[in-house]
Enzyme design. Structure first.
Site, PDB file in Angstrom:
ATOM      1  N   ASN A   7       0.845  -1.183   0.000  1.00  0.00           N
ATOM      2  CA  ASN A   7       0.000   0.000   0.000  1.00  0.00           C
ATOM      3  C   ASN A   7       0.890   1.246   0.000  1.00  0.00           C
ATOM      4  O   ASN A   7       1.696   1.429   0.919  1.00  0.00           O
ATOM      5  CB  ASN A   7      -0.888  -0.049   1.251  1.00  0.00           C
ATOM      6  N   HIS A  10       0.866   6.125   1.975  1.00  0.00           N
ATOM      7  CA  HIS A  10       1.661   7.036   2.811  1.00  0.00           C
ATOM      8  C   HIS A  10       2.585   7.927   1.985  1.00  0.00           C
ATOM      9  O   HIS A  10       2.951   9.009   2.427  1.00  0.00           O
ATOM     10  CB  HIS A  10       2.495   6.246   3.812  1.00  0.00           C
ATOM     11  N   HIS A  43      -5.747   3.380  -1.603  1.00  0.00           N
ATOM     12  CA  HIS A  43      -7.093   3.662  -1.102  1.00  0.00           C
ATOM     13  C   HIS A  43      -7.497   5.052  -1.580  1.00  0.00           C
ATOM     14  O   HIS A  43      -6.933   6.050  -1.140  1.00  0.00           O
ATOM     15  CB  HIS A  43      -7.058   3.597   0.435  1.00  0.00           C
ATOM     16  N   ARG A  45      -9.769   7.661  -1.120  1.00  0.00           N
ATOM     17  CA  ARG A  45     -10.773   8.063  -0.123  1.00  0.00           C
ATOM     18  C   ARG A  45     -11.668   9.155  -0.669  1.00  0.00           C
ATOM     19  O   ARG A  45     -11.254   9.967  -1.502  1.00  0.00           O
ATOM     20  CB  ARG A  45     -10.078   8.576   1.145  1.00  0.00           C
ATOM     21  N   ARG A  49      -7.685  12.538   0.877  1.00  0.00           N
ATOM     22  CA  ARG A  49      -6.646  13.058   1.769  1.00  0.00           C
ATOM     23  C   ARG A  49      -5.237  12.615   1.357  1.00  0.00           C
ATOM     24  O   ARG A  49      -4.273  13.251   1.699  1.00  0.00           O
ATOM     25  CB  ARG A  49      -6.917  12.658   3.215  1.00  0.00           C
ATOM     26  N   GLU A  70      -8.484   0.036  -3.053  1.00  0.00           N
ATOM     27  CA  GLU A  70      -9.242  -0.055  -1.803  1.00  0.00           C
ATOM     28  C   GLU A  70     -10.212   1.112  -1.790  1.00  0.00           C
ATOM     29  O   GLU A  70      -9.837   2.231  -2.163  1.00  0.00           O
ATOM     30  CB  GLU A  70      -8.222   0.063  -0.675  1.00  0.00           C
ATOM     31  N   THR A 101      -8.227   2.744   8.293  1.00  0.00           N
ATOM     32  CA  THR A 101      -9.426   1.908   8.356  1.00  0.00           C
ATOM     33  C   THR A 101      -9.498   1.268   9.747  1.00  0.00           C
ATOM     34  O   THR A 101      -8.546   0.642  10.183  1.00  0.00           O
ATOM     35  CB  THR A 101      -9.346   0.814   7.270  1.00  0.00           C
ATOM     36  N   GLU A 151     -10.446 -10.106   2.753  1.00  0.00           N
ATOM     37  CA  GLU A 151      -9.176  -9.720   3.372  1.00  0.00           C
ATOM     38  C   GLU A 151      -9.427  -9.701   4.869  1.00  0.00           C
ATOM     39  O   GLU A 151     -10.260  -8.917   5.363  1.00  0.00           O
ATOM     40  CB  GLU A 151      -8.705  -8.339   2.893  1.00  0.00           C
ATOM     41  N   HIS A 191      -3.370  -5.272   7.642  1.00  0.00           N
ATOM     42  CA  HIS A 191      -3.546  -4.154   8.565  1.00  0.00           C
ATOM     43  C   HIS A 191      -2.672  -4.338   9.803  1.00  0.00           C
ATOM     44  O   HIS A 191      -2.845  -5.284  10.555  1.00  0.00           O
ATOM     45  CB  HIS A 191      -5.001  -3.935   8.993  1.00  0.00           C
TER      46      HIS A 191
HETATM   47  N1  PXP Z   1      -5.630  -3.534   4.327  1.00  0.00           N
HETATM   48  C1  PXP Z   1      -6.569  -2.569   4.446  1.00  0.00           C
HETATM   49  C2  PXP Z   1      -7.972  -2.923   4.089  1.00  0.00           C
HETATM   50  C3  PXP Z   1      -6.237  -1.282   4.878  1.00  0.00           C
HETATM   51  O1  PXP Z   1      -7.183  -0.336   4.996  1.00  0.00           O
HETATM   52  C4  PXP Z   1      -4.883  -0.978   5.171  1.00  0.00           C
HETATM   53  C5  PXP Z   1      -4.502   0.411   5.576  1.00  0.00           C
HETATM   54  O2  PXP Z   1      -4.563   1.262   4.502  1.00  0.00           O
HETATM   55  C6  PXP Z   1      -3.951  -2.014   5.025  1.00  0.00           C
HETATM   56  C7  PXP Z   1      -4.343  -3.284   4.627  1.00  0.00           C
HETATM   57  C8  PXP Z   1      -2.499  -1.785   5.308  1.00  0.00           C
HETATM   58  O3  PXP Z   1      -2.346  -1.533   6.668  1.00  0.00           O
HETATM   59  P1  PXP Z   1      -0.955  -1.020   7.205  1.00  0.00           P
HETATM   60  O4  PXP Z   1      -0.711   0.317   6.606  1.00  0.00           O
HETATM   61  O5  PXP Z   1      -1.158  -0.986   8.687  1.00  0.00           O
HETATM   62  O6  PXP Z   1       0.072  -2.039   6.774  1.00  0.00           O
END
Ligand code: PXP
Length: 239
Positions: A7, A10, A43, A45, A49, A70, A101, A151, A191
């Site tokens: 992901n 960030h 993601h 949103r 953001r 996402e 999330t 997931e 997550h």
């Molecule tokens: N899976 C989902 C559905 C998420 O919302 C997120 C956070 O964006 C992640 C995985 C990844 O989580 P993390 O950034 O804590 O690794």
């Protein structure tokens, strides 16, 4: 081998903090792929953001592995997904004020709505994953509404304050993954996973892919993105 989807939200968060054009999540995605990642997750949103529409459009053109969008199940974002056609989408609950999330989708409580969204995505050839807590009720509901993937939310396992609690949460994930797999669902997880807690989840034979963002980006600040990705890949078992 369990695959790693990264992901890159960030990277966009850092860019948006300055309101300029760098760092670019599109470039980050390419570096992740070159380091061996098997997928990219963003993601989009409702409040934009971090990830912007431009990012998703460019990623659709540049990602060579697999683009997982996402998203919350809102009309505006559904329309964008149908137009851009990512390789898959992951539906998540989305609250404007949350930092990230916060929990899994209540699939059991909105079966009709989710069935309709999944039907629209299926027509467009887009497989749907539902982000859910490790809970039988939600797994059965995900199966009933026709999801291709679930997931499983690993957040409570990752955040557990004691070893005992962590073991309990791990058992819930393992059981949920097995139940989903037995129903014929494809199983991803994510997550909160980091360099210390990922190996155990990755060892579950029922899990196909892990979705990891924060830990890899946090490490990348110090060691570089290429190395941060390679170090995470090294923790995953070969299958
Ligand atoms: N899976 C989902 C559905 C998420 O919302 C997120 C956070 O964006 C992640 C995985 C990844 O989580 P993390 O950034 O804590 O690794």
């Amino acid at each position: 081998m369990v695959s790693l989807a990264i992901n890159v939200d960030h990277v966009a968060t850092l860019r948006q903090a300055r309101g300029i054009t760098e760092p670019d999540p599109v470039l980050a995605a390419g570096i992740c792929e070159l380091a061996g990642a098997q997928g990219i997750v963003v993601h989009l949103r409702e409040d934009r953001r971090h990830i912007q529409d431009r990012d998703v459009r460019l990623l659709r053109q540049t990602v060579k592995t697999k683009l997982n969008l996402e998203m919350g199940a809102t009309e505006e974002i559904i329309d964008i997904a149908l137009e851009i056609k990512p390789d898959m989408i992951t539906l998540v609950p989305e609250k404007r004020k949350e930092l990230t999330t916060e929990g899994g989708l209540n699939v059991a409580g909105q079966k009709k709505k989710l069935q309709a969204v999944i039907g629209r995505m299926r027509k467009a050839g887009i497989p749907v994953s539902l982000f859910i807590d490790p809970d039988s009720k939600q797994i059965n509901a995900a199966h009933e509404v026709g999801a291709t993937f679930v997931e499983i939310h690993t957040g409570r396992y990752c955040d557990a304050a004691t070893e005992q609690r962590r073991d309990q949460e791990f058992t819930l994930i393992a059981t949920a993954a097995e139940e989903a797999y037995e129903l014929g669902l494809r199983v991803n997880a994510g997550h909160g996973l980091n360099y210390l807690n990922t190996r155990r989840v990755a060892a579950l034979g029922t899990i196909e892919e892990l979705s990891i963002g924060h830990a890899i980006m946090a490490r990348a600040i110090f060691v570089g993105l290429d190395q941060a990705v390679r170090e995470m890949l090294a923790l995953l078992p070969a299958r």
